[in-house]
Design a protein around this motif. Structure first.
Motif, mmCIF file in Angstrom:
data_model
loop_
_atom_site.group_PDB
_atom_site.id
_atom_site.type_symbol
_atom_site.label_atom_id
_atom_site.label_comp_id
_atom_site.label_asym_id
_atom_site.label_seq_id
_atom_site.Cartn_x
_atom_site.Cartn_y
_atom_site.Cartn_z
ATOM 1 N N ALA A 28 60.463 14.331 55.345
ATOM 2 C CA ALA A 28 61.869 14.548 55.741
ATOM 3 C C ALA A 28 62.553 13.356 55.628
ATOM 4 C CB ALA A 28 61.827 15.365 56.987
ATOM 5 N N LEU B 246 57.426 19.562 55.796
ATOM 6 C CA LEU B 246 56.401 18.814 56.681
ATOM 7 C C LEU B 246 56.630 17.590 56.728
ATOM 8 C CD1 LEU B 246 53.475 20.880 55.634
ATOM 9 C CD2 LEU B 246 54.987 21.490 56.915
ATOM 10 N N THR C 292 65.322 5.509 56.560
ATOM 11 C CA THR C 292 66.759 5.335 57.290
ATOM 12 C C THR C 292 66.279 5.670 59.063
ATOM 13 O OG1 THR C 292 67.454 7.615 56.947
ATOM 14 C CG2 THR C 292 67.955 6.062 55.243
ATOM 15 N N GLN D 153 71.036 1.384 55.137
ATOM 16 C CA GLN D 153 72.406 1.280 55.767
ATOM 17 C C GLN D 153 73.604 1.208 55.052
ATOM 18 O OE1 GLN D 153 72.191 -2.219 58.524
ATOM 19 N NE2 GLN D 153 74.025 -2.835 57.410
ATOM 20 N N ASP E 215 70.967 6.707 47.693
ATOM 21 C CA ASP E 215 71.617 7.282 46.696
ATOM 22 C C ASP E 215 70.790 7.853 45.698
ATOM 23 O OD1 ASP E 215 73.752 8.009 44.826
ATOM 24 O OD2 ASP E 215 73.226 6.332 43.605
HETATM 25 P P1 FDA Z 1 61.476 8.045 52.571
HETATM 26 O O1 FDA Z 1 60.675 7.067 52.614
HETATM 27 O O2 FDA Z 1 62.937 7.552 53.198
HETATM 28 O O3 FDA Z 1 61.036 9.123 53.359
HETATM 29 C C1 FDA Z 1 59.638 9.780 53.219
HETATM 30 C C2 FDA Z 1 59.189 10.652 54.442
HETATM 31 O O4 FDA Z 1 58.145 11.064 53.776
HETATM 32 C C3 FDA Z 1 59.073 9.817 55.691
HETATM 33 O O5 FDA Z 1 59.778 10.537 56.534
HETATM 34 C C4 FDA Z 1 57.464 9.807 55.805
HETATM 35 O O6 FDA Z 1 57.133 9.633 57.137
HETATM 36 C C5 FDA Z 1 57.132 10.998 54.902
HETATM 37 N N1 FDA Z 1 55.730 11.325 54.593
HETATM 38 C C6 FDA Z 1 55.079 10.330 53.823
HETATM 39 N N2 FDA Z 1 53.860 10.838 53.639
HETATM 40 C C7 FDA Z 1 53.788 12.012 54.197
HETATM 41 C C8 FDA Z 1 52.657 13.043 54.285
HETATM 42 N N3 FDA Z 1 51.394 12.768 53.865
HETATM 43 N N4 FDA Z 1 52.999 14.127 54.998
HETATM 44 C C9 FDA Z 1 54.325 14.132 55.558
HETATM 45 N N5 FDA Z 1 55.303 13.357 55.688
HETATM 46 C C10 FDA Z 1 54.974 12.239 54.918
HETATM 47 N N6 FDA Z 1 69.040 1.954 50.834
HETATM 48 C C11 FDA Z 1 70.381 2.081 50.765
HETATM 49 O O7 FDA Z 1 70.723 2.838 50.164
HETATM 50 N N7 FDA Z 1 70.989 1.015 51.338
HETATM 51 C C12 FDA Z 1 70.515 -0.016 52.239
HETATM 52 O O8 FDA Z 1 71.114 -0.776 52.646
HETATM 53 C C13 FDA Z 1 69.098 0.062 52.253
HETATM 54 N N8 FDA Z 1 68.405 -0.891 52.778
HETATM 55 C C14 FDA Z 1 67.118 -0.604 53.490
HETATM 56 C C15 FDA Z 1 66.348 -1.457 54.256
HETATM 57 C C16 FDA Z 1 65.100 -1.322 54.802
HETATM 58 C C17 FDA Z 1 64.643 -2.297 55.920
HETATM 59 C C18 FDA Z 1 64.322 -0.360 54.355
HETATM 60 C C19 FDA Z 1 62.876 0.068 54.552
HETATM 61 C C20 FDA Z 1 64.844 0.364 53.157
HETATM 62 C C21 FDA Z 1 66.251 0.228 52.811
HETATM 63 N N9 FDA Z 1 66.904 1.024 51.963
HETATM 64 C C22 FDA Z 1 68.321 1.060 51.563
HETATM 65 C C23 FDA Z 1 66.029 2.057 50.948
HETATM 66 C C24 FDA Z 1 66.158 3.404 51.616
HETATM 67 O O9 FDA Z 1 65.958 3.402 52.923
HETATM 68 C C25 FDA Z 1 65.297 4.293 50.750
HETATM 69 O O10 FDA Z 1 65.398 4.280 49.634
HETATM 70 C C26 FDA Z 1 65.336 5.724 51.229
HETATM 71 O O11 FDA Z 1 65.286 5.880 52.540
HETATM 72 C C27 FDA Z 1 64.234 6.510 50.228
HETATM 73 O O12 FDA Z 1 64.350 7.991 50.708
HETATM 74 P P2 FDA Z 1 63.251 9.006 50.430
HETATM 75 O O13 FDA Z 1 63.594 10.317 50.755
HETATM 76 O O14 FDA Z 1 63.106 8.774 49.039
HETATM 77 O O15 FDA Z 1 61.695 8.322 51.072
#
Ligand code: FDA
Length: 452
Positions: free
Chosen positions: A13, A34, A44, A59, A434
């Motif tokens: 999520a 899930l 985020t 952020q 994005d």
């Molecule tokens: P994301 O990882 O966010 O979500 C995946 C979800 O799947 C998680 O909630 C996880 O718990 C869940 N999951 C994993 N395995 C699972 C399983 N087996 N069963 C159930 N759930 C499961 N981006 C940006 O645009 N501007 C910015 O300034 C920044 N800066 C930044 C700083 C920091 C410290 C980080 C860590 C990241 C950034 N980013 C960013 C990147 C951005 O946060 C990132 O690209 C997106 O959150 C990715 O979104 P997704 O939905 O692809 O994956």
């Protein structure tokens, strides 16, 4: 045991999974999302720490991020500008602190000329790339088999120019040392943001923030998913075949569906047991993607004291523990917040220290830019995503040397009923919220076309 049936089950999520879920629901398909954690948002996460609201994960928003900007519009979320009035700071290898304005660091004229030349060259090479198909770059194989560090060493004898160009892609973006990724991977990072110039321009790439925080995107999407969202439900096993999937999560939750979307970082695919196992090609390619590693440091002060000195809060140095920092003061907050980053090898190093020593070293680095007042924040917090079981690093995943041209073309290809959606496999918006949203939309569109 809870057994449910849906058209599509989504694992994760974060912004990508929730974008896909809301799109699918809007098209009349039934979904279940899930999520392993007890919250939505994934990488985020906007939280209150010791009375300060902090963006623990992603952020910033930049003007090219159409997927995210459209989503903000749809969700009724507003943005505010990052504070950027005044001078930026740069520290040279010998420790000299210099004020500057604009994009190019205050370096010797010959180094500046090299920086400009390299940026133009990288812009031209990135322009030859479709970020959705980097393996089709005319020199894909050649560029994917030379590390970015080696490419830079071949391009210029000017060490400071090399160190700064490496900084923009290495510590600042892929959060890996420049010897650990290829020049093709570096170009993907640039091309996914429009150009190398855009990446270098902090006023562009770190333009705006969201009032209420970036996690609000996921929270609002989750509200639309409603009871179809299951928190604290890590998926452990997926049975799959021509008829569809049965997805097993903790707590005895079992979802039968026509399709499953893995909407999380690729490094976590191997946490799930697939029956039958994934094909050989996926077993191999998933091993060539790994997370970068960076500590996001938050230091909140009683006031933004640097502004009194005419400083923007923006600082850079490839030679400092904190290689970059920004004014990260919250919307309408009287206090001042600095956010700083400690990347890859430096992050490894400080995690060898005790928490007190690490904090002292990091604040010393901030004080090297901003003076002794930086040593006394009222709130101090380190975002440590490397310790998070359901992420395992920051910001995102990238290919090792040679992996992008070898495997990249298949990274999004569904395996039977199993689809993949995440910022880490996006083209435009790669490694950003994005890209997560764009991938969520793309995956939902494919599923809507197939299932309706
Ligand atoms: P994301 O990882 O966010 O979500 C995946 C979800 O799947 C998680 O909630 C996880 O718990 C869940 N999951 C994993 N395995 C699972 C399983 N087996 N069963 C159930 N759930 C499961 N981006 C940006 O645009 N501007 C910015 O300034 C920044 N800066 C930044 C700083 C920091 C410290 C980080 C860590 C990241 C950034 N980013 C960013 C990147 C951005 O946060 C990132 O690209 C997106 O959150 C990715 O979104 P997704 O939905 O692809 O994956």
């Amino acid at each position: 045991m809870t057994e449910i049936t849906r058209d599509v089950v989504i694992v994760g999520a974060g912004p990508s999974g929730l974008t896909a879920a809301t799109r699918l629901k809007a098209a009349g398909l039934t979904v279940a999302v899930l999520e392993a954690r007890d919250r939505v948002g994934g990488r985020t996460w906007t939280d209150d720490i010791d009375g300060a609201t902090l963006e623990i994960g992603g952020q910033w928003v930049s003007p090219d991020q159409e997927g995210l900007l459209e989503m903000l519009e749809e969700l009724g979320l507003e943005t505010f500008d990052r504070y950027r009035e005044g001078d930026s700071l740069y520290i040279t290898k010998s420790g000299e602190l210099t004020r500057f304005t604009g994009d190019i660091f205050p370096v010797a004229p010959e180094t500046e000329a090299e920086l400009v030349r390299l940026i133009e060259k990288l812009d031209a090479m990135a322009a030859e790339m479709d970020p959705d198909r980097p393996w089709e770059h005319p020199r894909a194989q050649e560029l994917d088999t030379v590390s970015f560090e080696a490419w830079l060493a071949n391009e210029t004898q000017d060490q400071e120019a090399r160190d700064n160009i490496a900084l923009f892609i290495g510590p600042a973006m892929l959060t890996k040392p420049a010897h650990a990724f290829s020049t093709l991977q570096a170009l993907l990072m640039a091309s996914s943001a429009g150009s190398f110039t855009n990446l270098v321009d902090s006023d562009f790439i770190l333009d705006k923030r969201i009032i209420g925080g970036m996690q609000e995107v996921s929270k609002r999407l989750a509200a639309a998913v409603g009871d179809d969202l299951f928190l604290s439900s890590p998926v452990r096993r997926i049975e799959h075949g021509p008829e569809g999937v049965v997805v097993h999560a903790d707590g005895g939750l079992q979802v039968s569906a026509k399709r499953v979307v893995l909407a999380h970082a690729p490094v976590l695919y191997s946490r799930i047991s697939f029956e039958p196992p994934l094909p050989r090609r996926q077993h191999q390619l998933h091993q060539h993607l790994s997370m970068g590693f960076v500590i996001k440091v938050h230091a909140v002060y009683d006031r933004p004291f640097w502004r009194e000195q005419g400083l923007s809060g923006t600082v850079f140095s490839p030679y400092q523990l904190c290689h970059e920092a920004y004014d990260n003061t919250n919307h309408e907050d009287e206090r001042g917040t600095l956010v700083a980053f400690v990347s890859d090898l430096n992050a490894d190093g400080v995690f060898e220290l005790s928490a007190e020593e690490r904090k002292e070293r990091i604040l010393d680095s901030l004080a090297a830019y901003f003076g002794p007042e930086a040593k006394n924040p009222v709130v101090y917090y380190e975002s440590d995503w490397g310790s998070e079981e359901w992420t395992r690093g920051a910001y995102a995943a990238s290919f090792d040397l040679g992996g992008l041209h070898r495997y990249g073309a298949e990274v999004r290809t569904p395996v039977g009923p199993i689809h993949f959606s995440c910022s880490d496999i996006a083209g435009a918006g790669y490694q950003h919220v994005d890209g997560a949203i764009r991938m969520g939309k793309l995956t939902a569109d494919q599923l809507i076309a197939d299932l309706t």
